[in-house]
Design an enzyme around this catalytic site. Sequence first.
Site, PDB file in Angstrom:
ATOM      1  N   LYS A 251      40.951  32.587  41.053  1.00  0.00           N
ATOM      2  CA  LYS A 251      41.212  33.089  39.707  1.00  0.00           C
ATOM      3  C   LYS A 251      42.004  32.038  38.924  1.00  0.00           C
ATOM      4  O   LYS A 251      42.953  31.469  39.447  1.00  0.00           O
ATOM      5  CB  LYS A 251      41.997  34.407  39.813  1.00  0.00           C
ATOM      6  CG  LYS A 251      41.945  35.272  38.589  1.00  0.00           C
ATOM      7  CD  LYS A 251      42.317  36.724  38.899  1.00  0.00           C
ATOM      8  CE  LYS A 251      42.362  37.548  37.624  1.00  0.00           C
ATOM      9  NZ  LYS A 251      42.437  38.978  37.878  1.00  0.00           N
TER      10      LYS A 251
ATOM     11  N   GLU B  91      42.367  55.848  39.919  1.00  0.00           N
ATOM     12  CA  GLU B  91      43.132  56.816  39.136  1.00  0.00           C
ATOM     13  C   GLU B  91      42.948  58.248  39.637  1.00  0.00           C
ATOM     14  O   GLU B  91      43.898  59.039  39.629  1.00  0.00           O
ATOM     15  CB  GLU B  91      42.750  56.725  37.656  1.00  0.00           C
ATOM     16  CG  GLU B  91      43.222  55.460  36.949  1.00  0.00           C
ATOM     17  CD  GLU B  91      42.372  54.227  37.188  1.00  0.00           C
ATOM     18  OE1 GLU B  91      41.322  54.345  37.862  1.00  0.00           O
ATOM     19  OE2 GLU B  91      42.751  53.132  36.721  1.00  0.00           O
TER      20      GLU B  91
ATOM     21  N   ARG C 150      39.613  59.161  33.961  1.00  0.00           N
ATOM     22  CA  ARG C 150      39.007  59.255  35.293  1.00  0.00           C
ATOM     23  C   ARG C 150      39.522  60.450  36.102  1.00  0.00           C
ATOM     24  O   ARG C 150      38.840  60.928  36.990  1.00  0.00           O
ATOM     25  CB  ARG C 150      39.367  57.998  36.095  1.00  0.00           C
ATOM     26  CG  ARG C 150      38.624  56.769  35.739  1.00  0.00           C
ATOM     27  CD  ARG C 150      37.379  56.679  36.581  1.00  0.00           C
ATOM     28  NE  ARG C 150      36.436  55.759  36.055  1.00  0.00           N
ATOM     29  CZ  ARG C 150      36.250  54.526  36.523  1.00  0.00           C
ATOM     30  NH1 ARG C 150      36.953  54.089  37.539  1.00  0.00           N
ATOM     31  NH2 ARG C 150      35.341  53.757  35.985  1.00  0.00           N
TER      32      ARG C 150
HETATM   33  C1  TPP Z   1      39.370  52.447  35.652  1.00  0.00           C
HETATM   34  C2  TPP Z   1      40.115  51.180  35.316  1.00  0.00           C
HETATM   35  N1  TPP Z   1      41.407  51.051  35.679  1.00  0.00           N
HETATM   36  C3  TPP Z   1      42.094  49.933  35.381  1.00  0.00           C
HETATM   37  C4  TPP Z   1      41.487  48.908  34.708  1.00  0.00           C
HETATM   38  C5  TPP Z   1      42.287  47.668  34.302  1.00  0.00           C
HETATM   39  N2  TPP Z   1      41.771  46.446  34.948  1.00  0.00           N
HETATM   40  C6  TPP Z   1      40.980  45.586  34.298  1.00  0.00           C
HETATM   41  S1  TPP Z   1      40.524  44.311  35.228  1.00  0.00           S
HETATM   42  C7  TPP Z   1      41.398  44.861  36.527  1.00  0.00           C
HETATM   43  C8  TPP Z   1      41.430  44.073  37.800  1.00  0.00           C
HETATM   44  C9  TPP Z   1      40.065  43.867  38.310  1.00  0.00           C
HETATM   45  O1  TPP Z   1      40.120  43.064  39.443  1.00  0.00           O
HETATM   46  P1  TPP Z   1      38.792  42.415  39.979  1.00  0.00           P
HETATM   47  O2  TPP Z   1      37.703  43.403  39.950  1.00  0.00           O
HETATM   48  O3  TPP Z   1      39.094  41.801  41.300  1.00  0.00           O
HETATM   49  O4  TPP Z   1      38.441  41.318  38.913  1.00  0.00           O
HETATM   50  P2  TPP Z   1      39.182  39.922  38.621  1.00  0.00           P
HETATM   51  O5  TPP Z   1      39.921  40.118  37.336  1.00  0.00           O
HETATM   52  O6  TPP Z   1      40.088  39.602  39.755  1.00  0.00           O
HETATM   53  O7  TPP Z   1      38.098  38.953  38.464  1.00  0.00           O
HETATM   54  C10 TPP Z   1      42.059  46.053  36.221  1.00  0.00           C
HETATM   55  C11 TPP Z   1      42.955  46.803  37.120  1.00  0.00           C
HETATM   56  C12 TPP Z   1      40.139  49.084  34.327  1.00  0.00           C
HETATM   57  N3  TPP Z   1      39.473  48.164  33.633  1.00  0.00           N
HETATM   58  N4  TPP Z   1      39.474  50.204  34.658  1.00  0.00           N
END
Ligand code: TPP
Length: 634
Positions: free
Chosen positions: A280, A365, A393
């Site tokens: 990342k 959630e 959710r």
């Molecule tokens: C239901 C929900 N909860 C929280 C989020 C906030 N959120 C956006 S990206 C993310 C992390 C995602 O991690 P990953 O899938 O590993 O993607 P990366 O950013 O590491 O590429 C979170 C918690 C969201 N988009 N949707």
Amino acid sequence: MVLENINKTGDIKKVSSSQYDILAREIRQFLIEKVSKTGGHLASNLGVVELTMALHLVFNLPEDKIIWDVGHQSYVHKILTGRKEGFDELRQFGGMSGFPKRNESASDAFNTGHSSTSISAGLGLVQARDLLGQSHSVVSVIGDGSLTGGMAYEAMNNAARLKTNFIIVLNDNEMSISRNIGGVSKHLSDIRTASSYTNLKNQVTKQLEQVPGIGKKMIKRISKTKSSLKQLLVSEMLFENMGLTYLGPVSGHDIHELKHMFNLAKRVQGPVVVHVVTKKGKGYFPAEQNPSAYHGVSSFDIETGCPKKKKTMPSWTDVFSRKLCQLARTDDKIVAITAAMPQGTGLDSFQRKFPNRFFDVGIAEEHAVTFAAGLAAGGLKPVFAVYSSFLQRGYDQLVHDIGLQHLPVVFAIDRAGLVGSDGETHQGIFDLSFLSTIPEMIVCAPKNQYELEDMLEYAFKQDGPVAIRYPRGNTWQGLKEYRQPIETGKSEIIVHDRDILLLAVGSMVETAMKVRENLVKEGYHASVVNVRFVNPFNYECLRAMLCTHPLVVTMEENIYTGGYGEKVASFIGRVGVETIVLPFAIPDVYVEHGDVNTLKEFIGLDVNHLTQAILDVVPFIQFDQENIKIKTDA
Ligand SMILES: Cc1ncc(C[n+]2csc(CCOP(=O)(O)OP(=O)(O)O)c2C)c(N)n1
């Protein structure tokens, strides 16, 4: 410049393989320059440059479908599908969205924003393809963070019976927004460790082959044990045991390796997971060093990596964070839960101070709500800090596990109201509606930071669930002197006058005070009430005020349907007075991305529009009525 030649979908296929690395470098440069001006999701996009290039090299878009989980990492995909120009107005009102949008490009196969939906959506697209006799590829790209969400497993469980091709690309960077946690994350880490161990054995084998005369027996033994080594270190392969073919792990920054794997995956009959390991923030030192801070950024200085806007006021999140820690110091039953957002919700300082009383449950959630219910049933005082739109959710869990059992859980609902540049999927504009349908749920909203502190203190003293909703951004410093004690269901009268009654929910009290100032300047009388509680509804206060106010105006940052204004209108209808109600809320539509103030102006929820809308109505109202008669039994 190779990037100059990438102007539409498919142009990347004309790039020679010797230029892949140059293109990857140029894309990273482009992303850093553009996002440093507009803000946006940087670290995740820097991590998927080669991954996205390889997908576009192997698959044919828009015929083949790629679904980006969450969608915050789709910038490179946008660059490769003819949308470079859009980056000048990324996430701005009327400009390009920061998420995939079917109405933005034929290459965006599915809209996303909330996590863990891509495998379900992809499986749906696969079944549709098969039933319609089509033959394109469907690829769901999901991060290891998003793989902590339950929906992903529901979808994989369902996909296992599939006999046709469905590709799931697991983008494993060991990070959610913060470091990824939990059993799945540990499993992926075991796979990575096992893989580097077998790679090491491969290297040793090669070296032994160089040594004349010796090593043959040893080489044989190593080959025999190589596959069992993986099984030894990764006791059970989650994906294969679920019935999905597993390929990988493969380096997510080696385009040739990635192409090879994706071509292999295309040939698998059935669901296949390609495990890709990425870094990342890759290519921008500050983001590599601190990927959490560069997950979502506002405009920043490229040299230093520092944000351009300096913080002057405490945010609502800061106030919640400080007050919670203060309360937790004297009450060790207080425990805190986040669904993968310790920084965003301000729980990171609670985590540092009370590590044993802090739970990061992953992007889950629904689980977080029922888990909180369990903690409360077990005698603790849980607070679940969550963004308004992500709590959507957990609706069934709120009804079934919290409300029905009257369990004392505090919901600290951040980002309630318009959130701005993330757009439709992230606006927190439904919570007042869905929370106040739950009979046992107390729903309140503070006008300023002091009231948030008081409401939090109040909430932990209740024997049932309490939701406190507050917006994104800085707190309002006004009305410090108005600090009447919080009593369930009681509103706070801030200005008691006559004629026009301004009933404002939470963040709209500030607006109501300014609107009143404008109305007074125009020669009108107006009262201002800080509603405080949307549930339970304060009938007494409203009934008392109705007698002297022929015009009632409600203001809230929530959609109209199911919101506070609708409740007021319905109450006034029931008491049978000829009072005019002007309910100002967010219209019942999805609100797109843009700066919050611009959005408020657009939907008419800013001071000027509200003042004008009231002034347009007042000539038709008879303000000199003696005590308006109302039905007292309503
Ligand atoms: C239901 C929900 N909860 C929280 C989020 C906030 N959120 C956006 S990206 C993310 C992390 C995602 O991690 P990953 O899938 O590993 O993607 P990366 O950013 O590491 O590429 C979170 C918690 C969201 N988009 N949707």
